[in-house]
Write a protein that holds these residues in place. Sequence first.
Motif, PDB file in Angstrom:
ATOM      1  N   TRP A  17       5.646   1.614   4.049  1.00 39.86           N
ATOM      2  CA  TRP A  17       4.311   1.012   3.704  1.00 39.86           C
ATOM      3  C   TRP A  17       3.445   1.925   2.628  1.00 39.86           C
ATOM      4  CZ3 TRP A  17      -0.395   3.549   5.021  1.00 39.86           C
ATOM      5  CH2 TRP A  17      -1.480   2.606   4.943  1.00 39.86           C
ATOM      6  N   ALA A  18       3.578   3.243   2.860  1.00 43.07           N
ATOM      7  CA  ALA A  18       2.782   4.121   1.828  1.00 43.07           C
ATOM      8  C   ALA A  18       3.489   4.072   0.457  1.00 43.07           C
ATOM      9  CB  ALA A  18       2.756   5.447   2.470  1.00 43.07           C
ATOM     10  N   GLN A  21       2.875   1.073  -1.412  1.00 43.49           N
ATOM     11  CA  GLN A  21       1.365   1.054  -2.293  1.00 43.49           C
ATOM     12  C   GLN A  21       1.389   1.850  -3.563  1.00 43.49           C
ATOM     13  OE1 GLN A  21      -1.499   2.473   0.344  1.00 43.49           O
ATOM     14  NE2 GLN A  21      -0.261   1.771   2.211  1.00 43.49           N
ATOM     15  N   ASN A  22       2.526   2.800  -4.023  1.00 44.69           N
ATOM     16  CA  ASN A  22       2.547   3.476  -5.200  1.00 44.69           C
ATOM     17  C   ASN A  22       2.977   2.650  -6.324  1.00 44.69           C
ATOM     18  OD1 ASN A  22       3.430   5.322  -7.125  1.00 44.69           O
ATOM     19  ND2 ASN A  22       2.653   6.926  -5.888  1.00 44.69           N
ATOM     20  N   MET A 296       0.758   9.214   7.228  1.00 43.86           N
ATOM     21  CA  MET A 296       0.924   8.205   6.076  1.00 43.86           C
ATOM     22  C   MET A 296      -0.431   7.262   5.818  1.00 43.86           C
ATOM     23  SD  MET A 296       3.783   8.623   4.576  1.00 43.86           S
ATOM     24  CE  MET A 296       4.198  10.244   4.996  1.00 43.86           C
ATOM     25  N   GLY A 300      -1.455   7.717   2.357  1.00 45.95           N
ATOM     26  CA  GLY A 300      -1.437   6.667   1.403  1.00 45.95           C
ATOM     27  C   GLY A 300      -0.322   6.715   0.446  1.00 45.95           C
ATOM     28  N   ALA A 303       1.699   9.721  -1.000  1.00 45.11           N
ATOM     29  CA  ALA A 303       2.808  10.279  -0.314  1.00 45.11           C
ATOM     30  C   ALA A 303       3.876  10.289  -0.961  1.00 45.11           C
ATOM     31  CB  ALA A 303       3.026   9.606   1.157  1.00 45.11           C
TER      32      ALA A 303
END
Length: 420
Positions: A17-18, A21-22, A296, A300, A303
């Motif tokens: 999940w983290a 987002q990147n 995490m 966000g 990480a």
Amino acid sequence: MNILVLGGGGREHALAWAIKQNPKCDRLIVAPGNAGIALIAECADLKAENGALVVRFCEENAIDFVVIGPEGPLAAGVADALRGAGIACFGPSAAAARLEASKAFTKEICDAVGAPTAGWARFDNATDARSYITDKGLPLVIKADGLAAGKGVVIPETIDEALDAVKAMFGGNYDAAGSTVVIEEFMQGEEASFFVLVDGETCLPIGTAQDHKRVGEGDTGPNTGGMGAYSPAPVLTEALQEQAMAQIIRPMMAEMARRGMPYQGVLYAGLMIDKEQTRLVEYNVRFGDPECQVLMMRLGAQALDLMLACAEGRLEGCRVNWADDHAITVVMAANGYPGAYEKGSEIRGLDDLTADSRNMVFHAGTKNDHGRVVANGGRVLNVTARANSLREAHARAYAMLDGIDWPGGFCRSDIGWRAL
Ligand code: AMP
Ligand code: GLY
């Protein structure tokens, strides 16, 4: 970049999940994954403990970076195989993973640098261990040396119980994990978890958390993998974190490098805090589960940047951008856990819970059965919230729990009680 995460629990759902987002992440594969992970990443069937197979999978799928979730593949040398094949990987070598895989090894490194920890003795036969116990008397802590899936530690209440534990450990009940037994002084105090990234040389703290190991309200009943966690853990003040860095983490990591086994990955230190002194209980060579979920939630997208910097030896000069926030996760487990439980019961009501981006339900043991989410393990869901205060995060997490329709599961109603 193409990224592979090994594992399929709530920890790996939170990592995925983290990472997702990147913007650096192009393609994300998780092996084996679970029903929740499948909503945000590709899931692959892969034997995660076989280094050669993992390397081949990475070559076939043009994977640039591998994040190893659980300790099994680390102890089996999967990080060594990947780095040997020139594939960047987050996680320690098998040699360095002994910090989790052998309690006696960790105690030796503690002693070599004078890091504060419980007094200890090591035994390779039951006779000596028994006479040590009867000489010393209780309280003592008895540990199988090797990986025992969280079941290798006994805190006996009677001498008979202590002697039985020694018998069981040497009697083959713990396989190879019990061929050496460590007996420790019992430490008083409050426990907290401290997470530090280490790139072989530089050590960067990335947060604190507190877990709830017992299955029952008020920390009663049998031990589990963890029934809930929150971050930060106020008991680990800035001053105590700096003390642990100076007395425990940095000297031990320098000793690992000096011995030719530099540590690379996340180091999860279990600390006992008593009278303004931190002492090491144990290390894990991976993120905690469910502690990873709250870390995490707070870190966000950064990480991924931090894990990449760690894998590439670039931690010096890196910093964590902290928001002044708090996160909590409550574990929903199948009725009967940590004893026998059933799989396959349907879980409803998950769809509308996470409209608020500060809410998340990470899946641990779930499976997609023809479009229905069904329980597929002991710990099944991690209901997680982030807020400006622990109290608000707590209220939002428990409000989400009210919306989950799963008669086959339960949770503790008092997660966070120490800090609240
Ligand atoms: P471990 O598997 O080493 O994490 O141990 C499991 C739990 O046993 C720890 O989280 C502590 O709560 C407890 N424990 C382990 N070693 C000690 C010790 N020397 N003194 C007090 N409690 C301990
Ligand atoms: N939550 C404890 C662990 O991951 O070891």
